[in-house]
Write an enzyme that holds these catalytic residues in place. Structure first.
Site, PDB file in Angstrom:
ATOM      1  N   ASP A  61      58.778  21.948  34.842  1.00 32.41           N
ATOM      2  CA  ASP A  61      58.864  23.371  35.171  1.00 32.41           C
ATOM      3  C   ASP A  61      59.906  23.670  36.244  1.00 32.41           C
ATOM      4  OD1 ASP A  61      57.457  22.061  37.157  1.00 32.41           O
ATOM      5  OD2 ASP A  61      55.598  23.167  36.886  1.00 32.41           O
ATOM      6  N   ASN A  70      43.673  24.837  40.199  1.00 33.52           N
ATOM      7  CA  ASN A  70      43.012  25.602  39.131  1.00 33.52           C
ATOM      8  C   ASN A  70      43.113  24.877  37.784  1.00 33.52           C
ATOM      9  OD1 ASN A  70      45.659  25.931  38.414  1.00 33.52           O
ATOM     10  ND2 ASN A  70      45.629  28.160  38.327  1.00 33.52           N
ATOM     11  N   HIS A 123      45.915  23.662  36.454  1.00 34.13           N
ATOM     12  CA  HIS A 123      47.153  23.829  35.684  1.00 34.13           C
ATOM     13  C   HIS A 123      47.913  22.510  35.532  1.00 34.13           C
ATOM     14  CE1 HIS A 123      49.764  25.183  39.411  1.00 34.13           C
ATOM     15  NE2 HIS A 123      49.740  23.890  39.309  1.00 34.13           N
ATOM     16  N   GLU A 134      49.010  28.185  33.438  1.00 32.17           N
ATOM     17  CA  GLU A 134      47.910  28.791  34.182  1.00 32.17           C
ATOM     18  C   GLU A 134      46.739  29.086  33.243  1.00 32.17           C
ATOM     19  OE1 GLU A 134      48.347  28.261  37.109  1.00 32.17           O
ATOM     20  OE2 GLU A 134      49.714  29.571  38.173  1.00 32.17           O
TER      21      GLU A 134
HETATM   22  C1  GLP Z   1      52.886  22.566  41.265  1.00 33.67           C
HETATM   23  C2  GLP Z   1      53.478  22.024  39.985  1.00 33.67           C
HETATM   24  C3  GLP Z   1      52.467  21.211  39.207  1.00 33.67           C
HETATM   25  C4  GLP Z   1      51.764  20.200  40.121  1.00 33.67           C
HETATM   26  C5  GLP Z   1      51.083  20.943  41.221  1.00 33.67           C
HETATM   27  C6  GLP Z   1      50.278  20.028  42.123  1.00 33.67           C
HETATM   28  O1  GLP Z   1      52.138  23.704  41.067  1.00 33.67           O
HETATM   29  N1  GLP Z   1      53.973  23.059  39.146  1.00 33.67           N
HETATM   30  O2  GLP Z   1      53.129  20.532  38.155  1.00 33.67           O
HETATM   31  O3  GLP Z   1      50.846  19.467  39.382  1.00 33.67           O
HETATM   32  O4  GLP Z   1      52.094  21.598  41.960  1.00 33.67           O
HETATM   33  O5  GLP Z   1      50.885  19.879  43.356  1.00 33.67           O
HETATM   34  P1  GLP Z   1      50.385  18.899  44.513  1.00 33.67           P
HETATM   35  O6  GLP Z   1      50.662  17.517  44.039  1.00 33.67           O
HETATM   36  O7  GLP Z   1      51.229  19.277  45.679  1.00 33.67           O
HETATM   37  O8  GLP Z   1      48.942  19.147  44.695  1.00 33.67           O
END
Ligand code: GLP
Length: 280
Positions: A67, A136, A138, A143
């Protein structure tokens, strides 16, 4: 789905790095699906180390990230392109032209999404998709209510995601509200998925993702449908899993995990002497 619970976040990241390293050694032209977020930083640290210390070769591989924020160019400090360049691409011998992220400032965003799907197909599909999980549930920026057959598209960030990621932007008011993300269907098309979750903040959502009912309200539950998905958690993130003991039994007894098993008390990624054994 297979679940591996490691004693701590460091051991969990070690295991993910080992799995990726093996994939690359077995198939130097592998197509890797990559993820961002705080959790992944320790995985990339280890891959960089494997490159420097054992010559892990990235020259033939191609990568596709999950993304990118809409409105941020690759030079923006909070763009995922910048994150990937910093944490991995500029530290290893990968050809930057073989690294792909959606362009968050493309003039025609719909075309950018369709082109991204086409590029993945042209590369032969993703061999190994690395995943984190949002609080959440994702995957990427899929989402709640993302269709399980969705493809790369524009997503509007949920309030939970804005709250989760706002700190990096100095507050929610500075955060983009939209992103381009691979779809859940795109992710499920990967030949193997490896999800890493660490820390107590992920315990509740990980239990729902792994052991809860399949629902598009929690995108990560779609992974229960994937034929080869490995979930790797530390004790903290795995603490709400009802069948944790069973998962430990599998890891400790299934011959396929033999090469990955290391006694927790004498295994350290940073012991150079452990590296040759690890990457066999
Ligand atoms: C972002 C990314 C996700 C990732 C998430 C978790 O939202 N788009 O792909 O899984 O962060 O992040 P963290 O590892 O900082 O909890």
């Amino acid at each position: 789905m297979e679940v591996v619970i490691q004693p701590n976040a460091s051991a969990a990241a070690d295991l993910v790095a080992q799995i990726i390293a093996r994939e690359l050694r077995a198939n130097p032209r592998a197509v890797l699906g990559l993820a961002t977020g705080g959790t992944m930083e320790s995985v990339y640290d280890r891959l960089v180390r494997l490159h420097r210390e054992t010559g892990l070769d990235f020259s033939g591989c191609r990568t596709f990230n999950l993304d990118e924020y809409i409105g941020l160019s690759g030079n923006h400090l909070n763009s995922y392109r910048h994150y990937m360049n910093q944490h991995l691409f500029r530290q290893v011998n990968i050809d930057l032209r073989h690294t792909h992220l959606p362009d968050g400032v493309a003039v025609d965003l719909e075309k950018e999404c369709a082109d991204y799907e086409r590029l993945i197909t042209q590369a032969g599909g993703i061999d190994l998709q690395l995943l984190g999980i949002g609080r959440n549930g994702h995957l990427g920026f899929n989402e709640p209510l993302s269709a399980f057959r969705s493809r790369t598209r524009i997503s509007t960030l949920s309030p939970e995601t804005i709250e989760q990621n706002a700190g990096l932007f100095g507050g929610p008011e500075n955060m983009p509200r939209r992103a381009i993300t691979m779809g859940v269907g795109t992710i499920l098309d990967g030949r193997r998925c490896v999800l890493l979750a660490t820390g107590p903040d992920k315990a509740a959502i990980l239990a729902q993702a792994v052991e809860g009912p399949i629902t598009s309200m929690i995108s990560a539950t779609a992974l229960q449908l994937h034929p080869h998905c490995t979930v790797i958690a530390d004790e903290a993130a795995g603490s709400r899993l009802k069948k944790a003991d069973y998962y430990r039994t599998i890891f400790n007894h299934d011959p396929k995990w033999e090469k990955f098993r290391q006694p927790a008390d004498n295994f350290s990624f940073y012991q150079p002497s452990s590296l040759p054994e690890m990457i066999k």
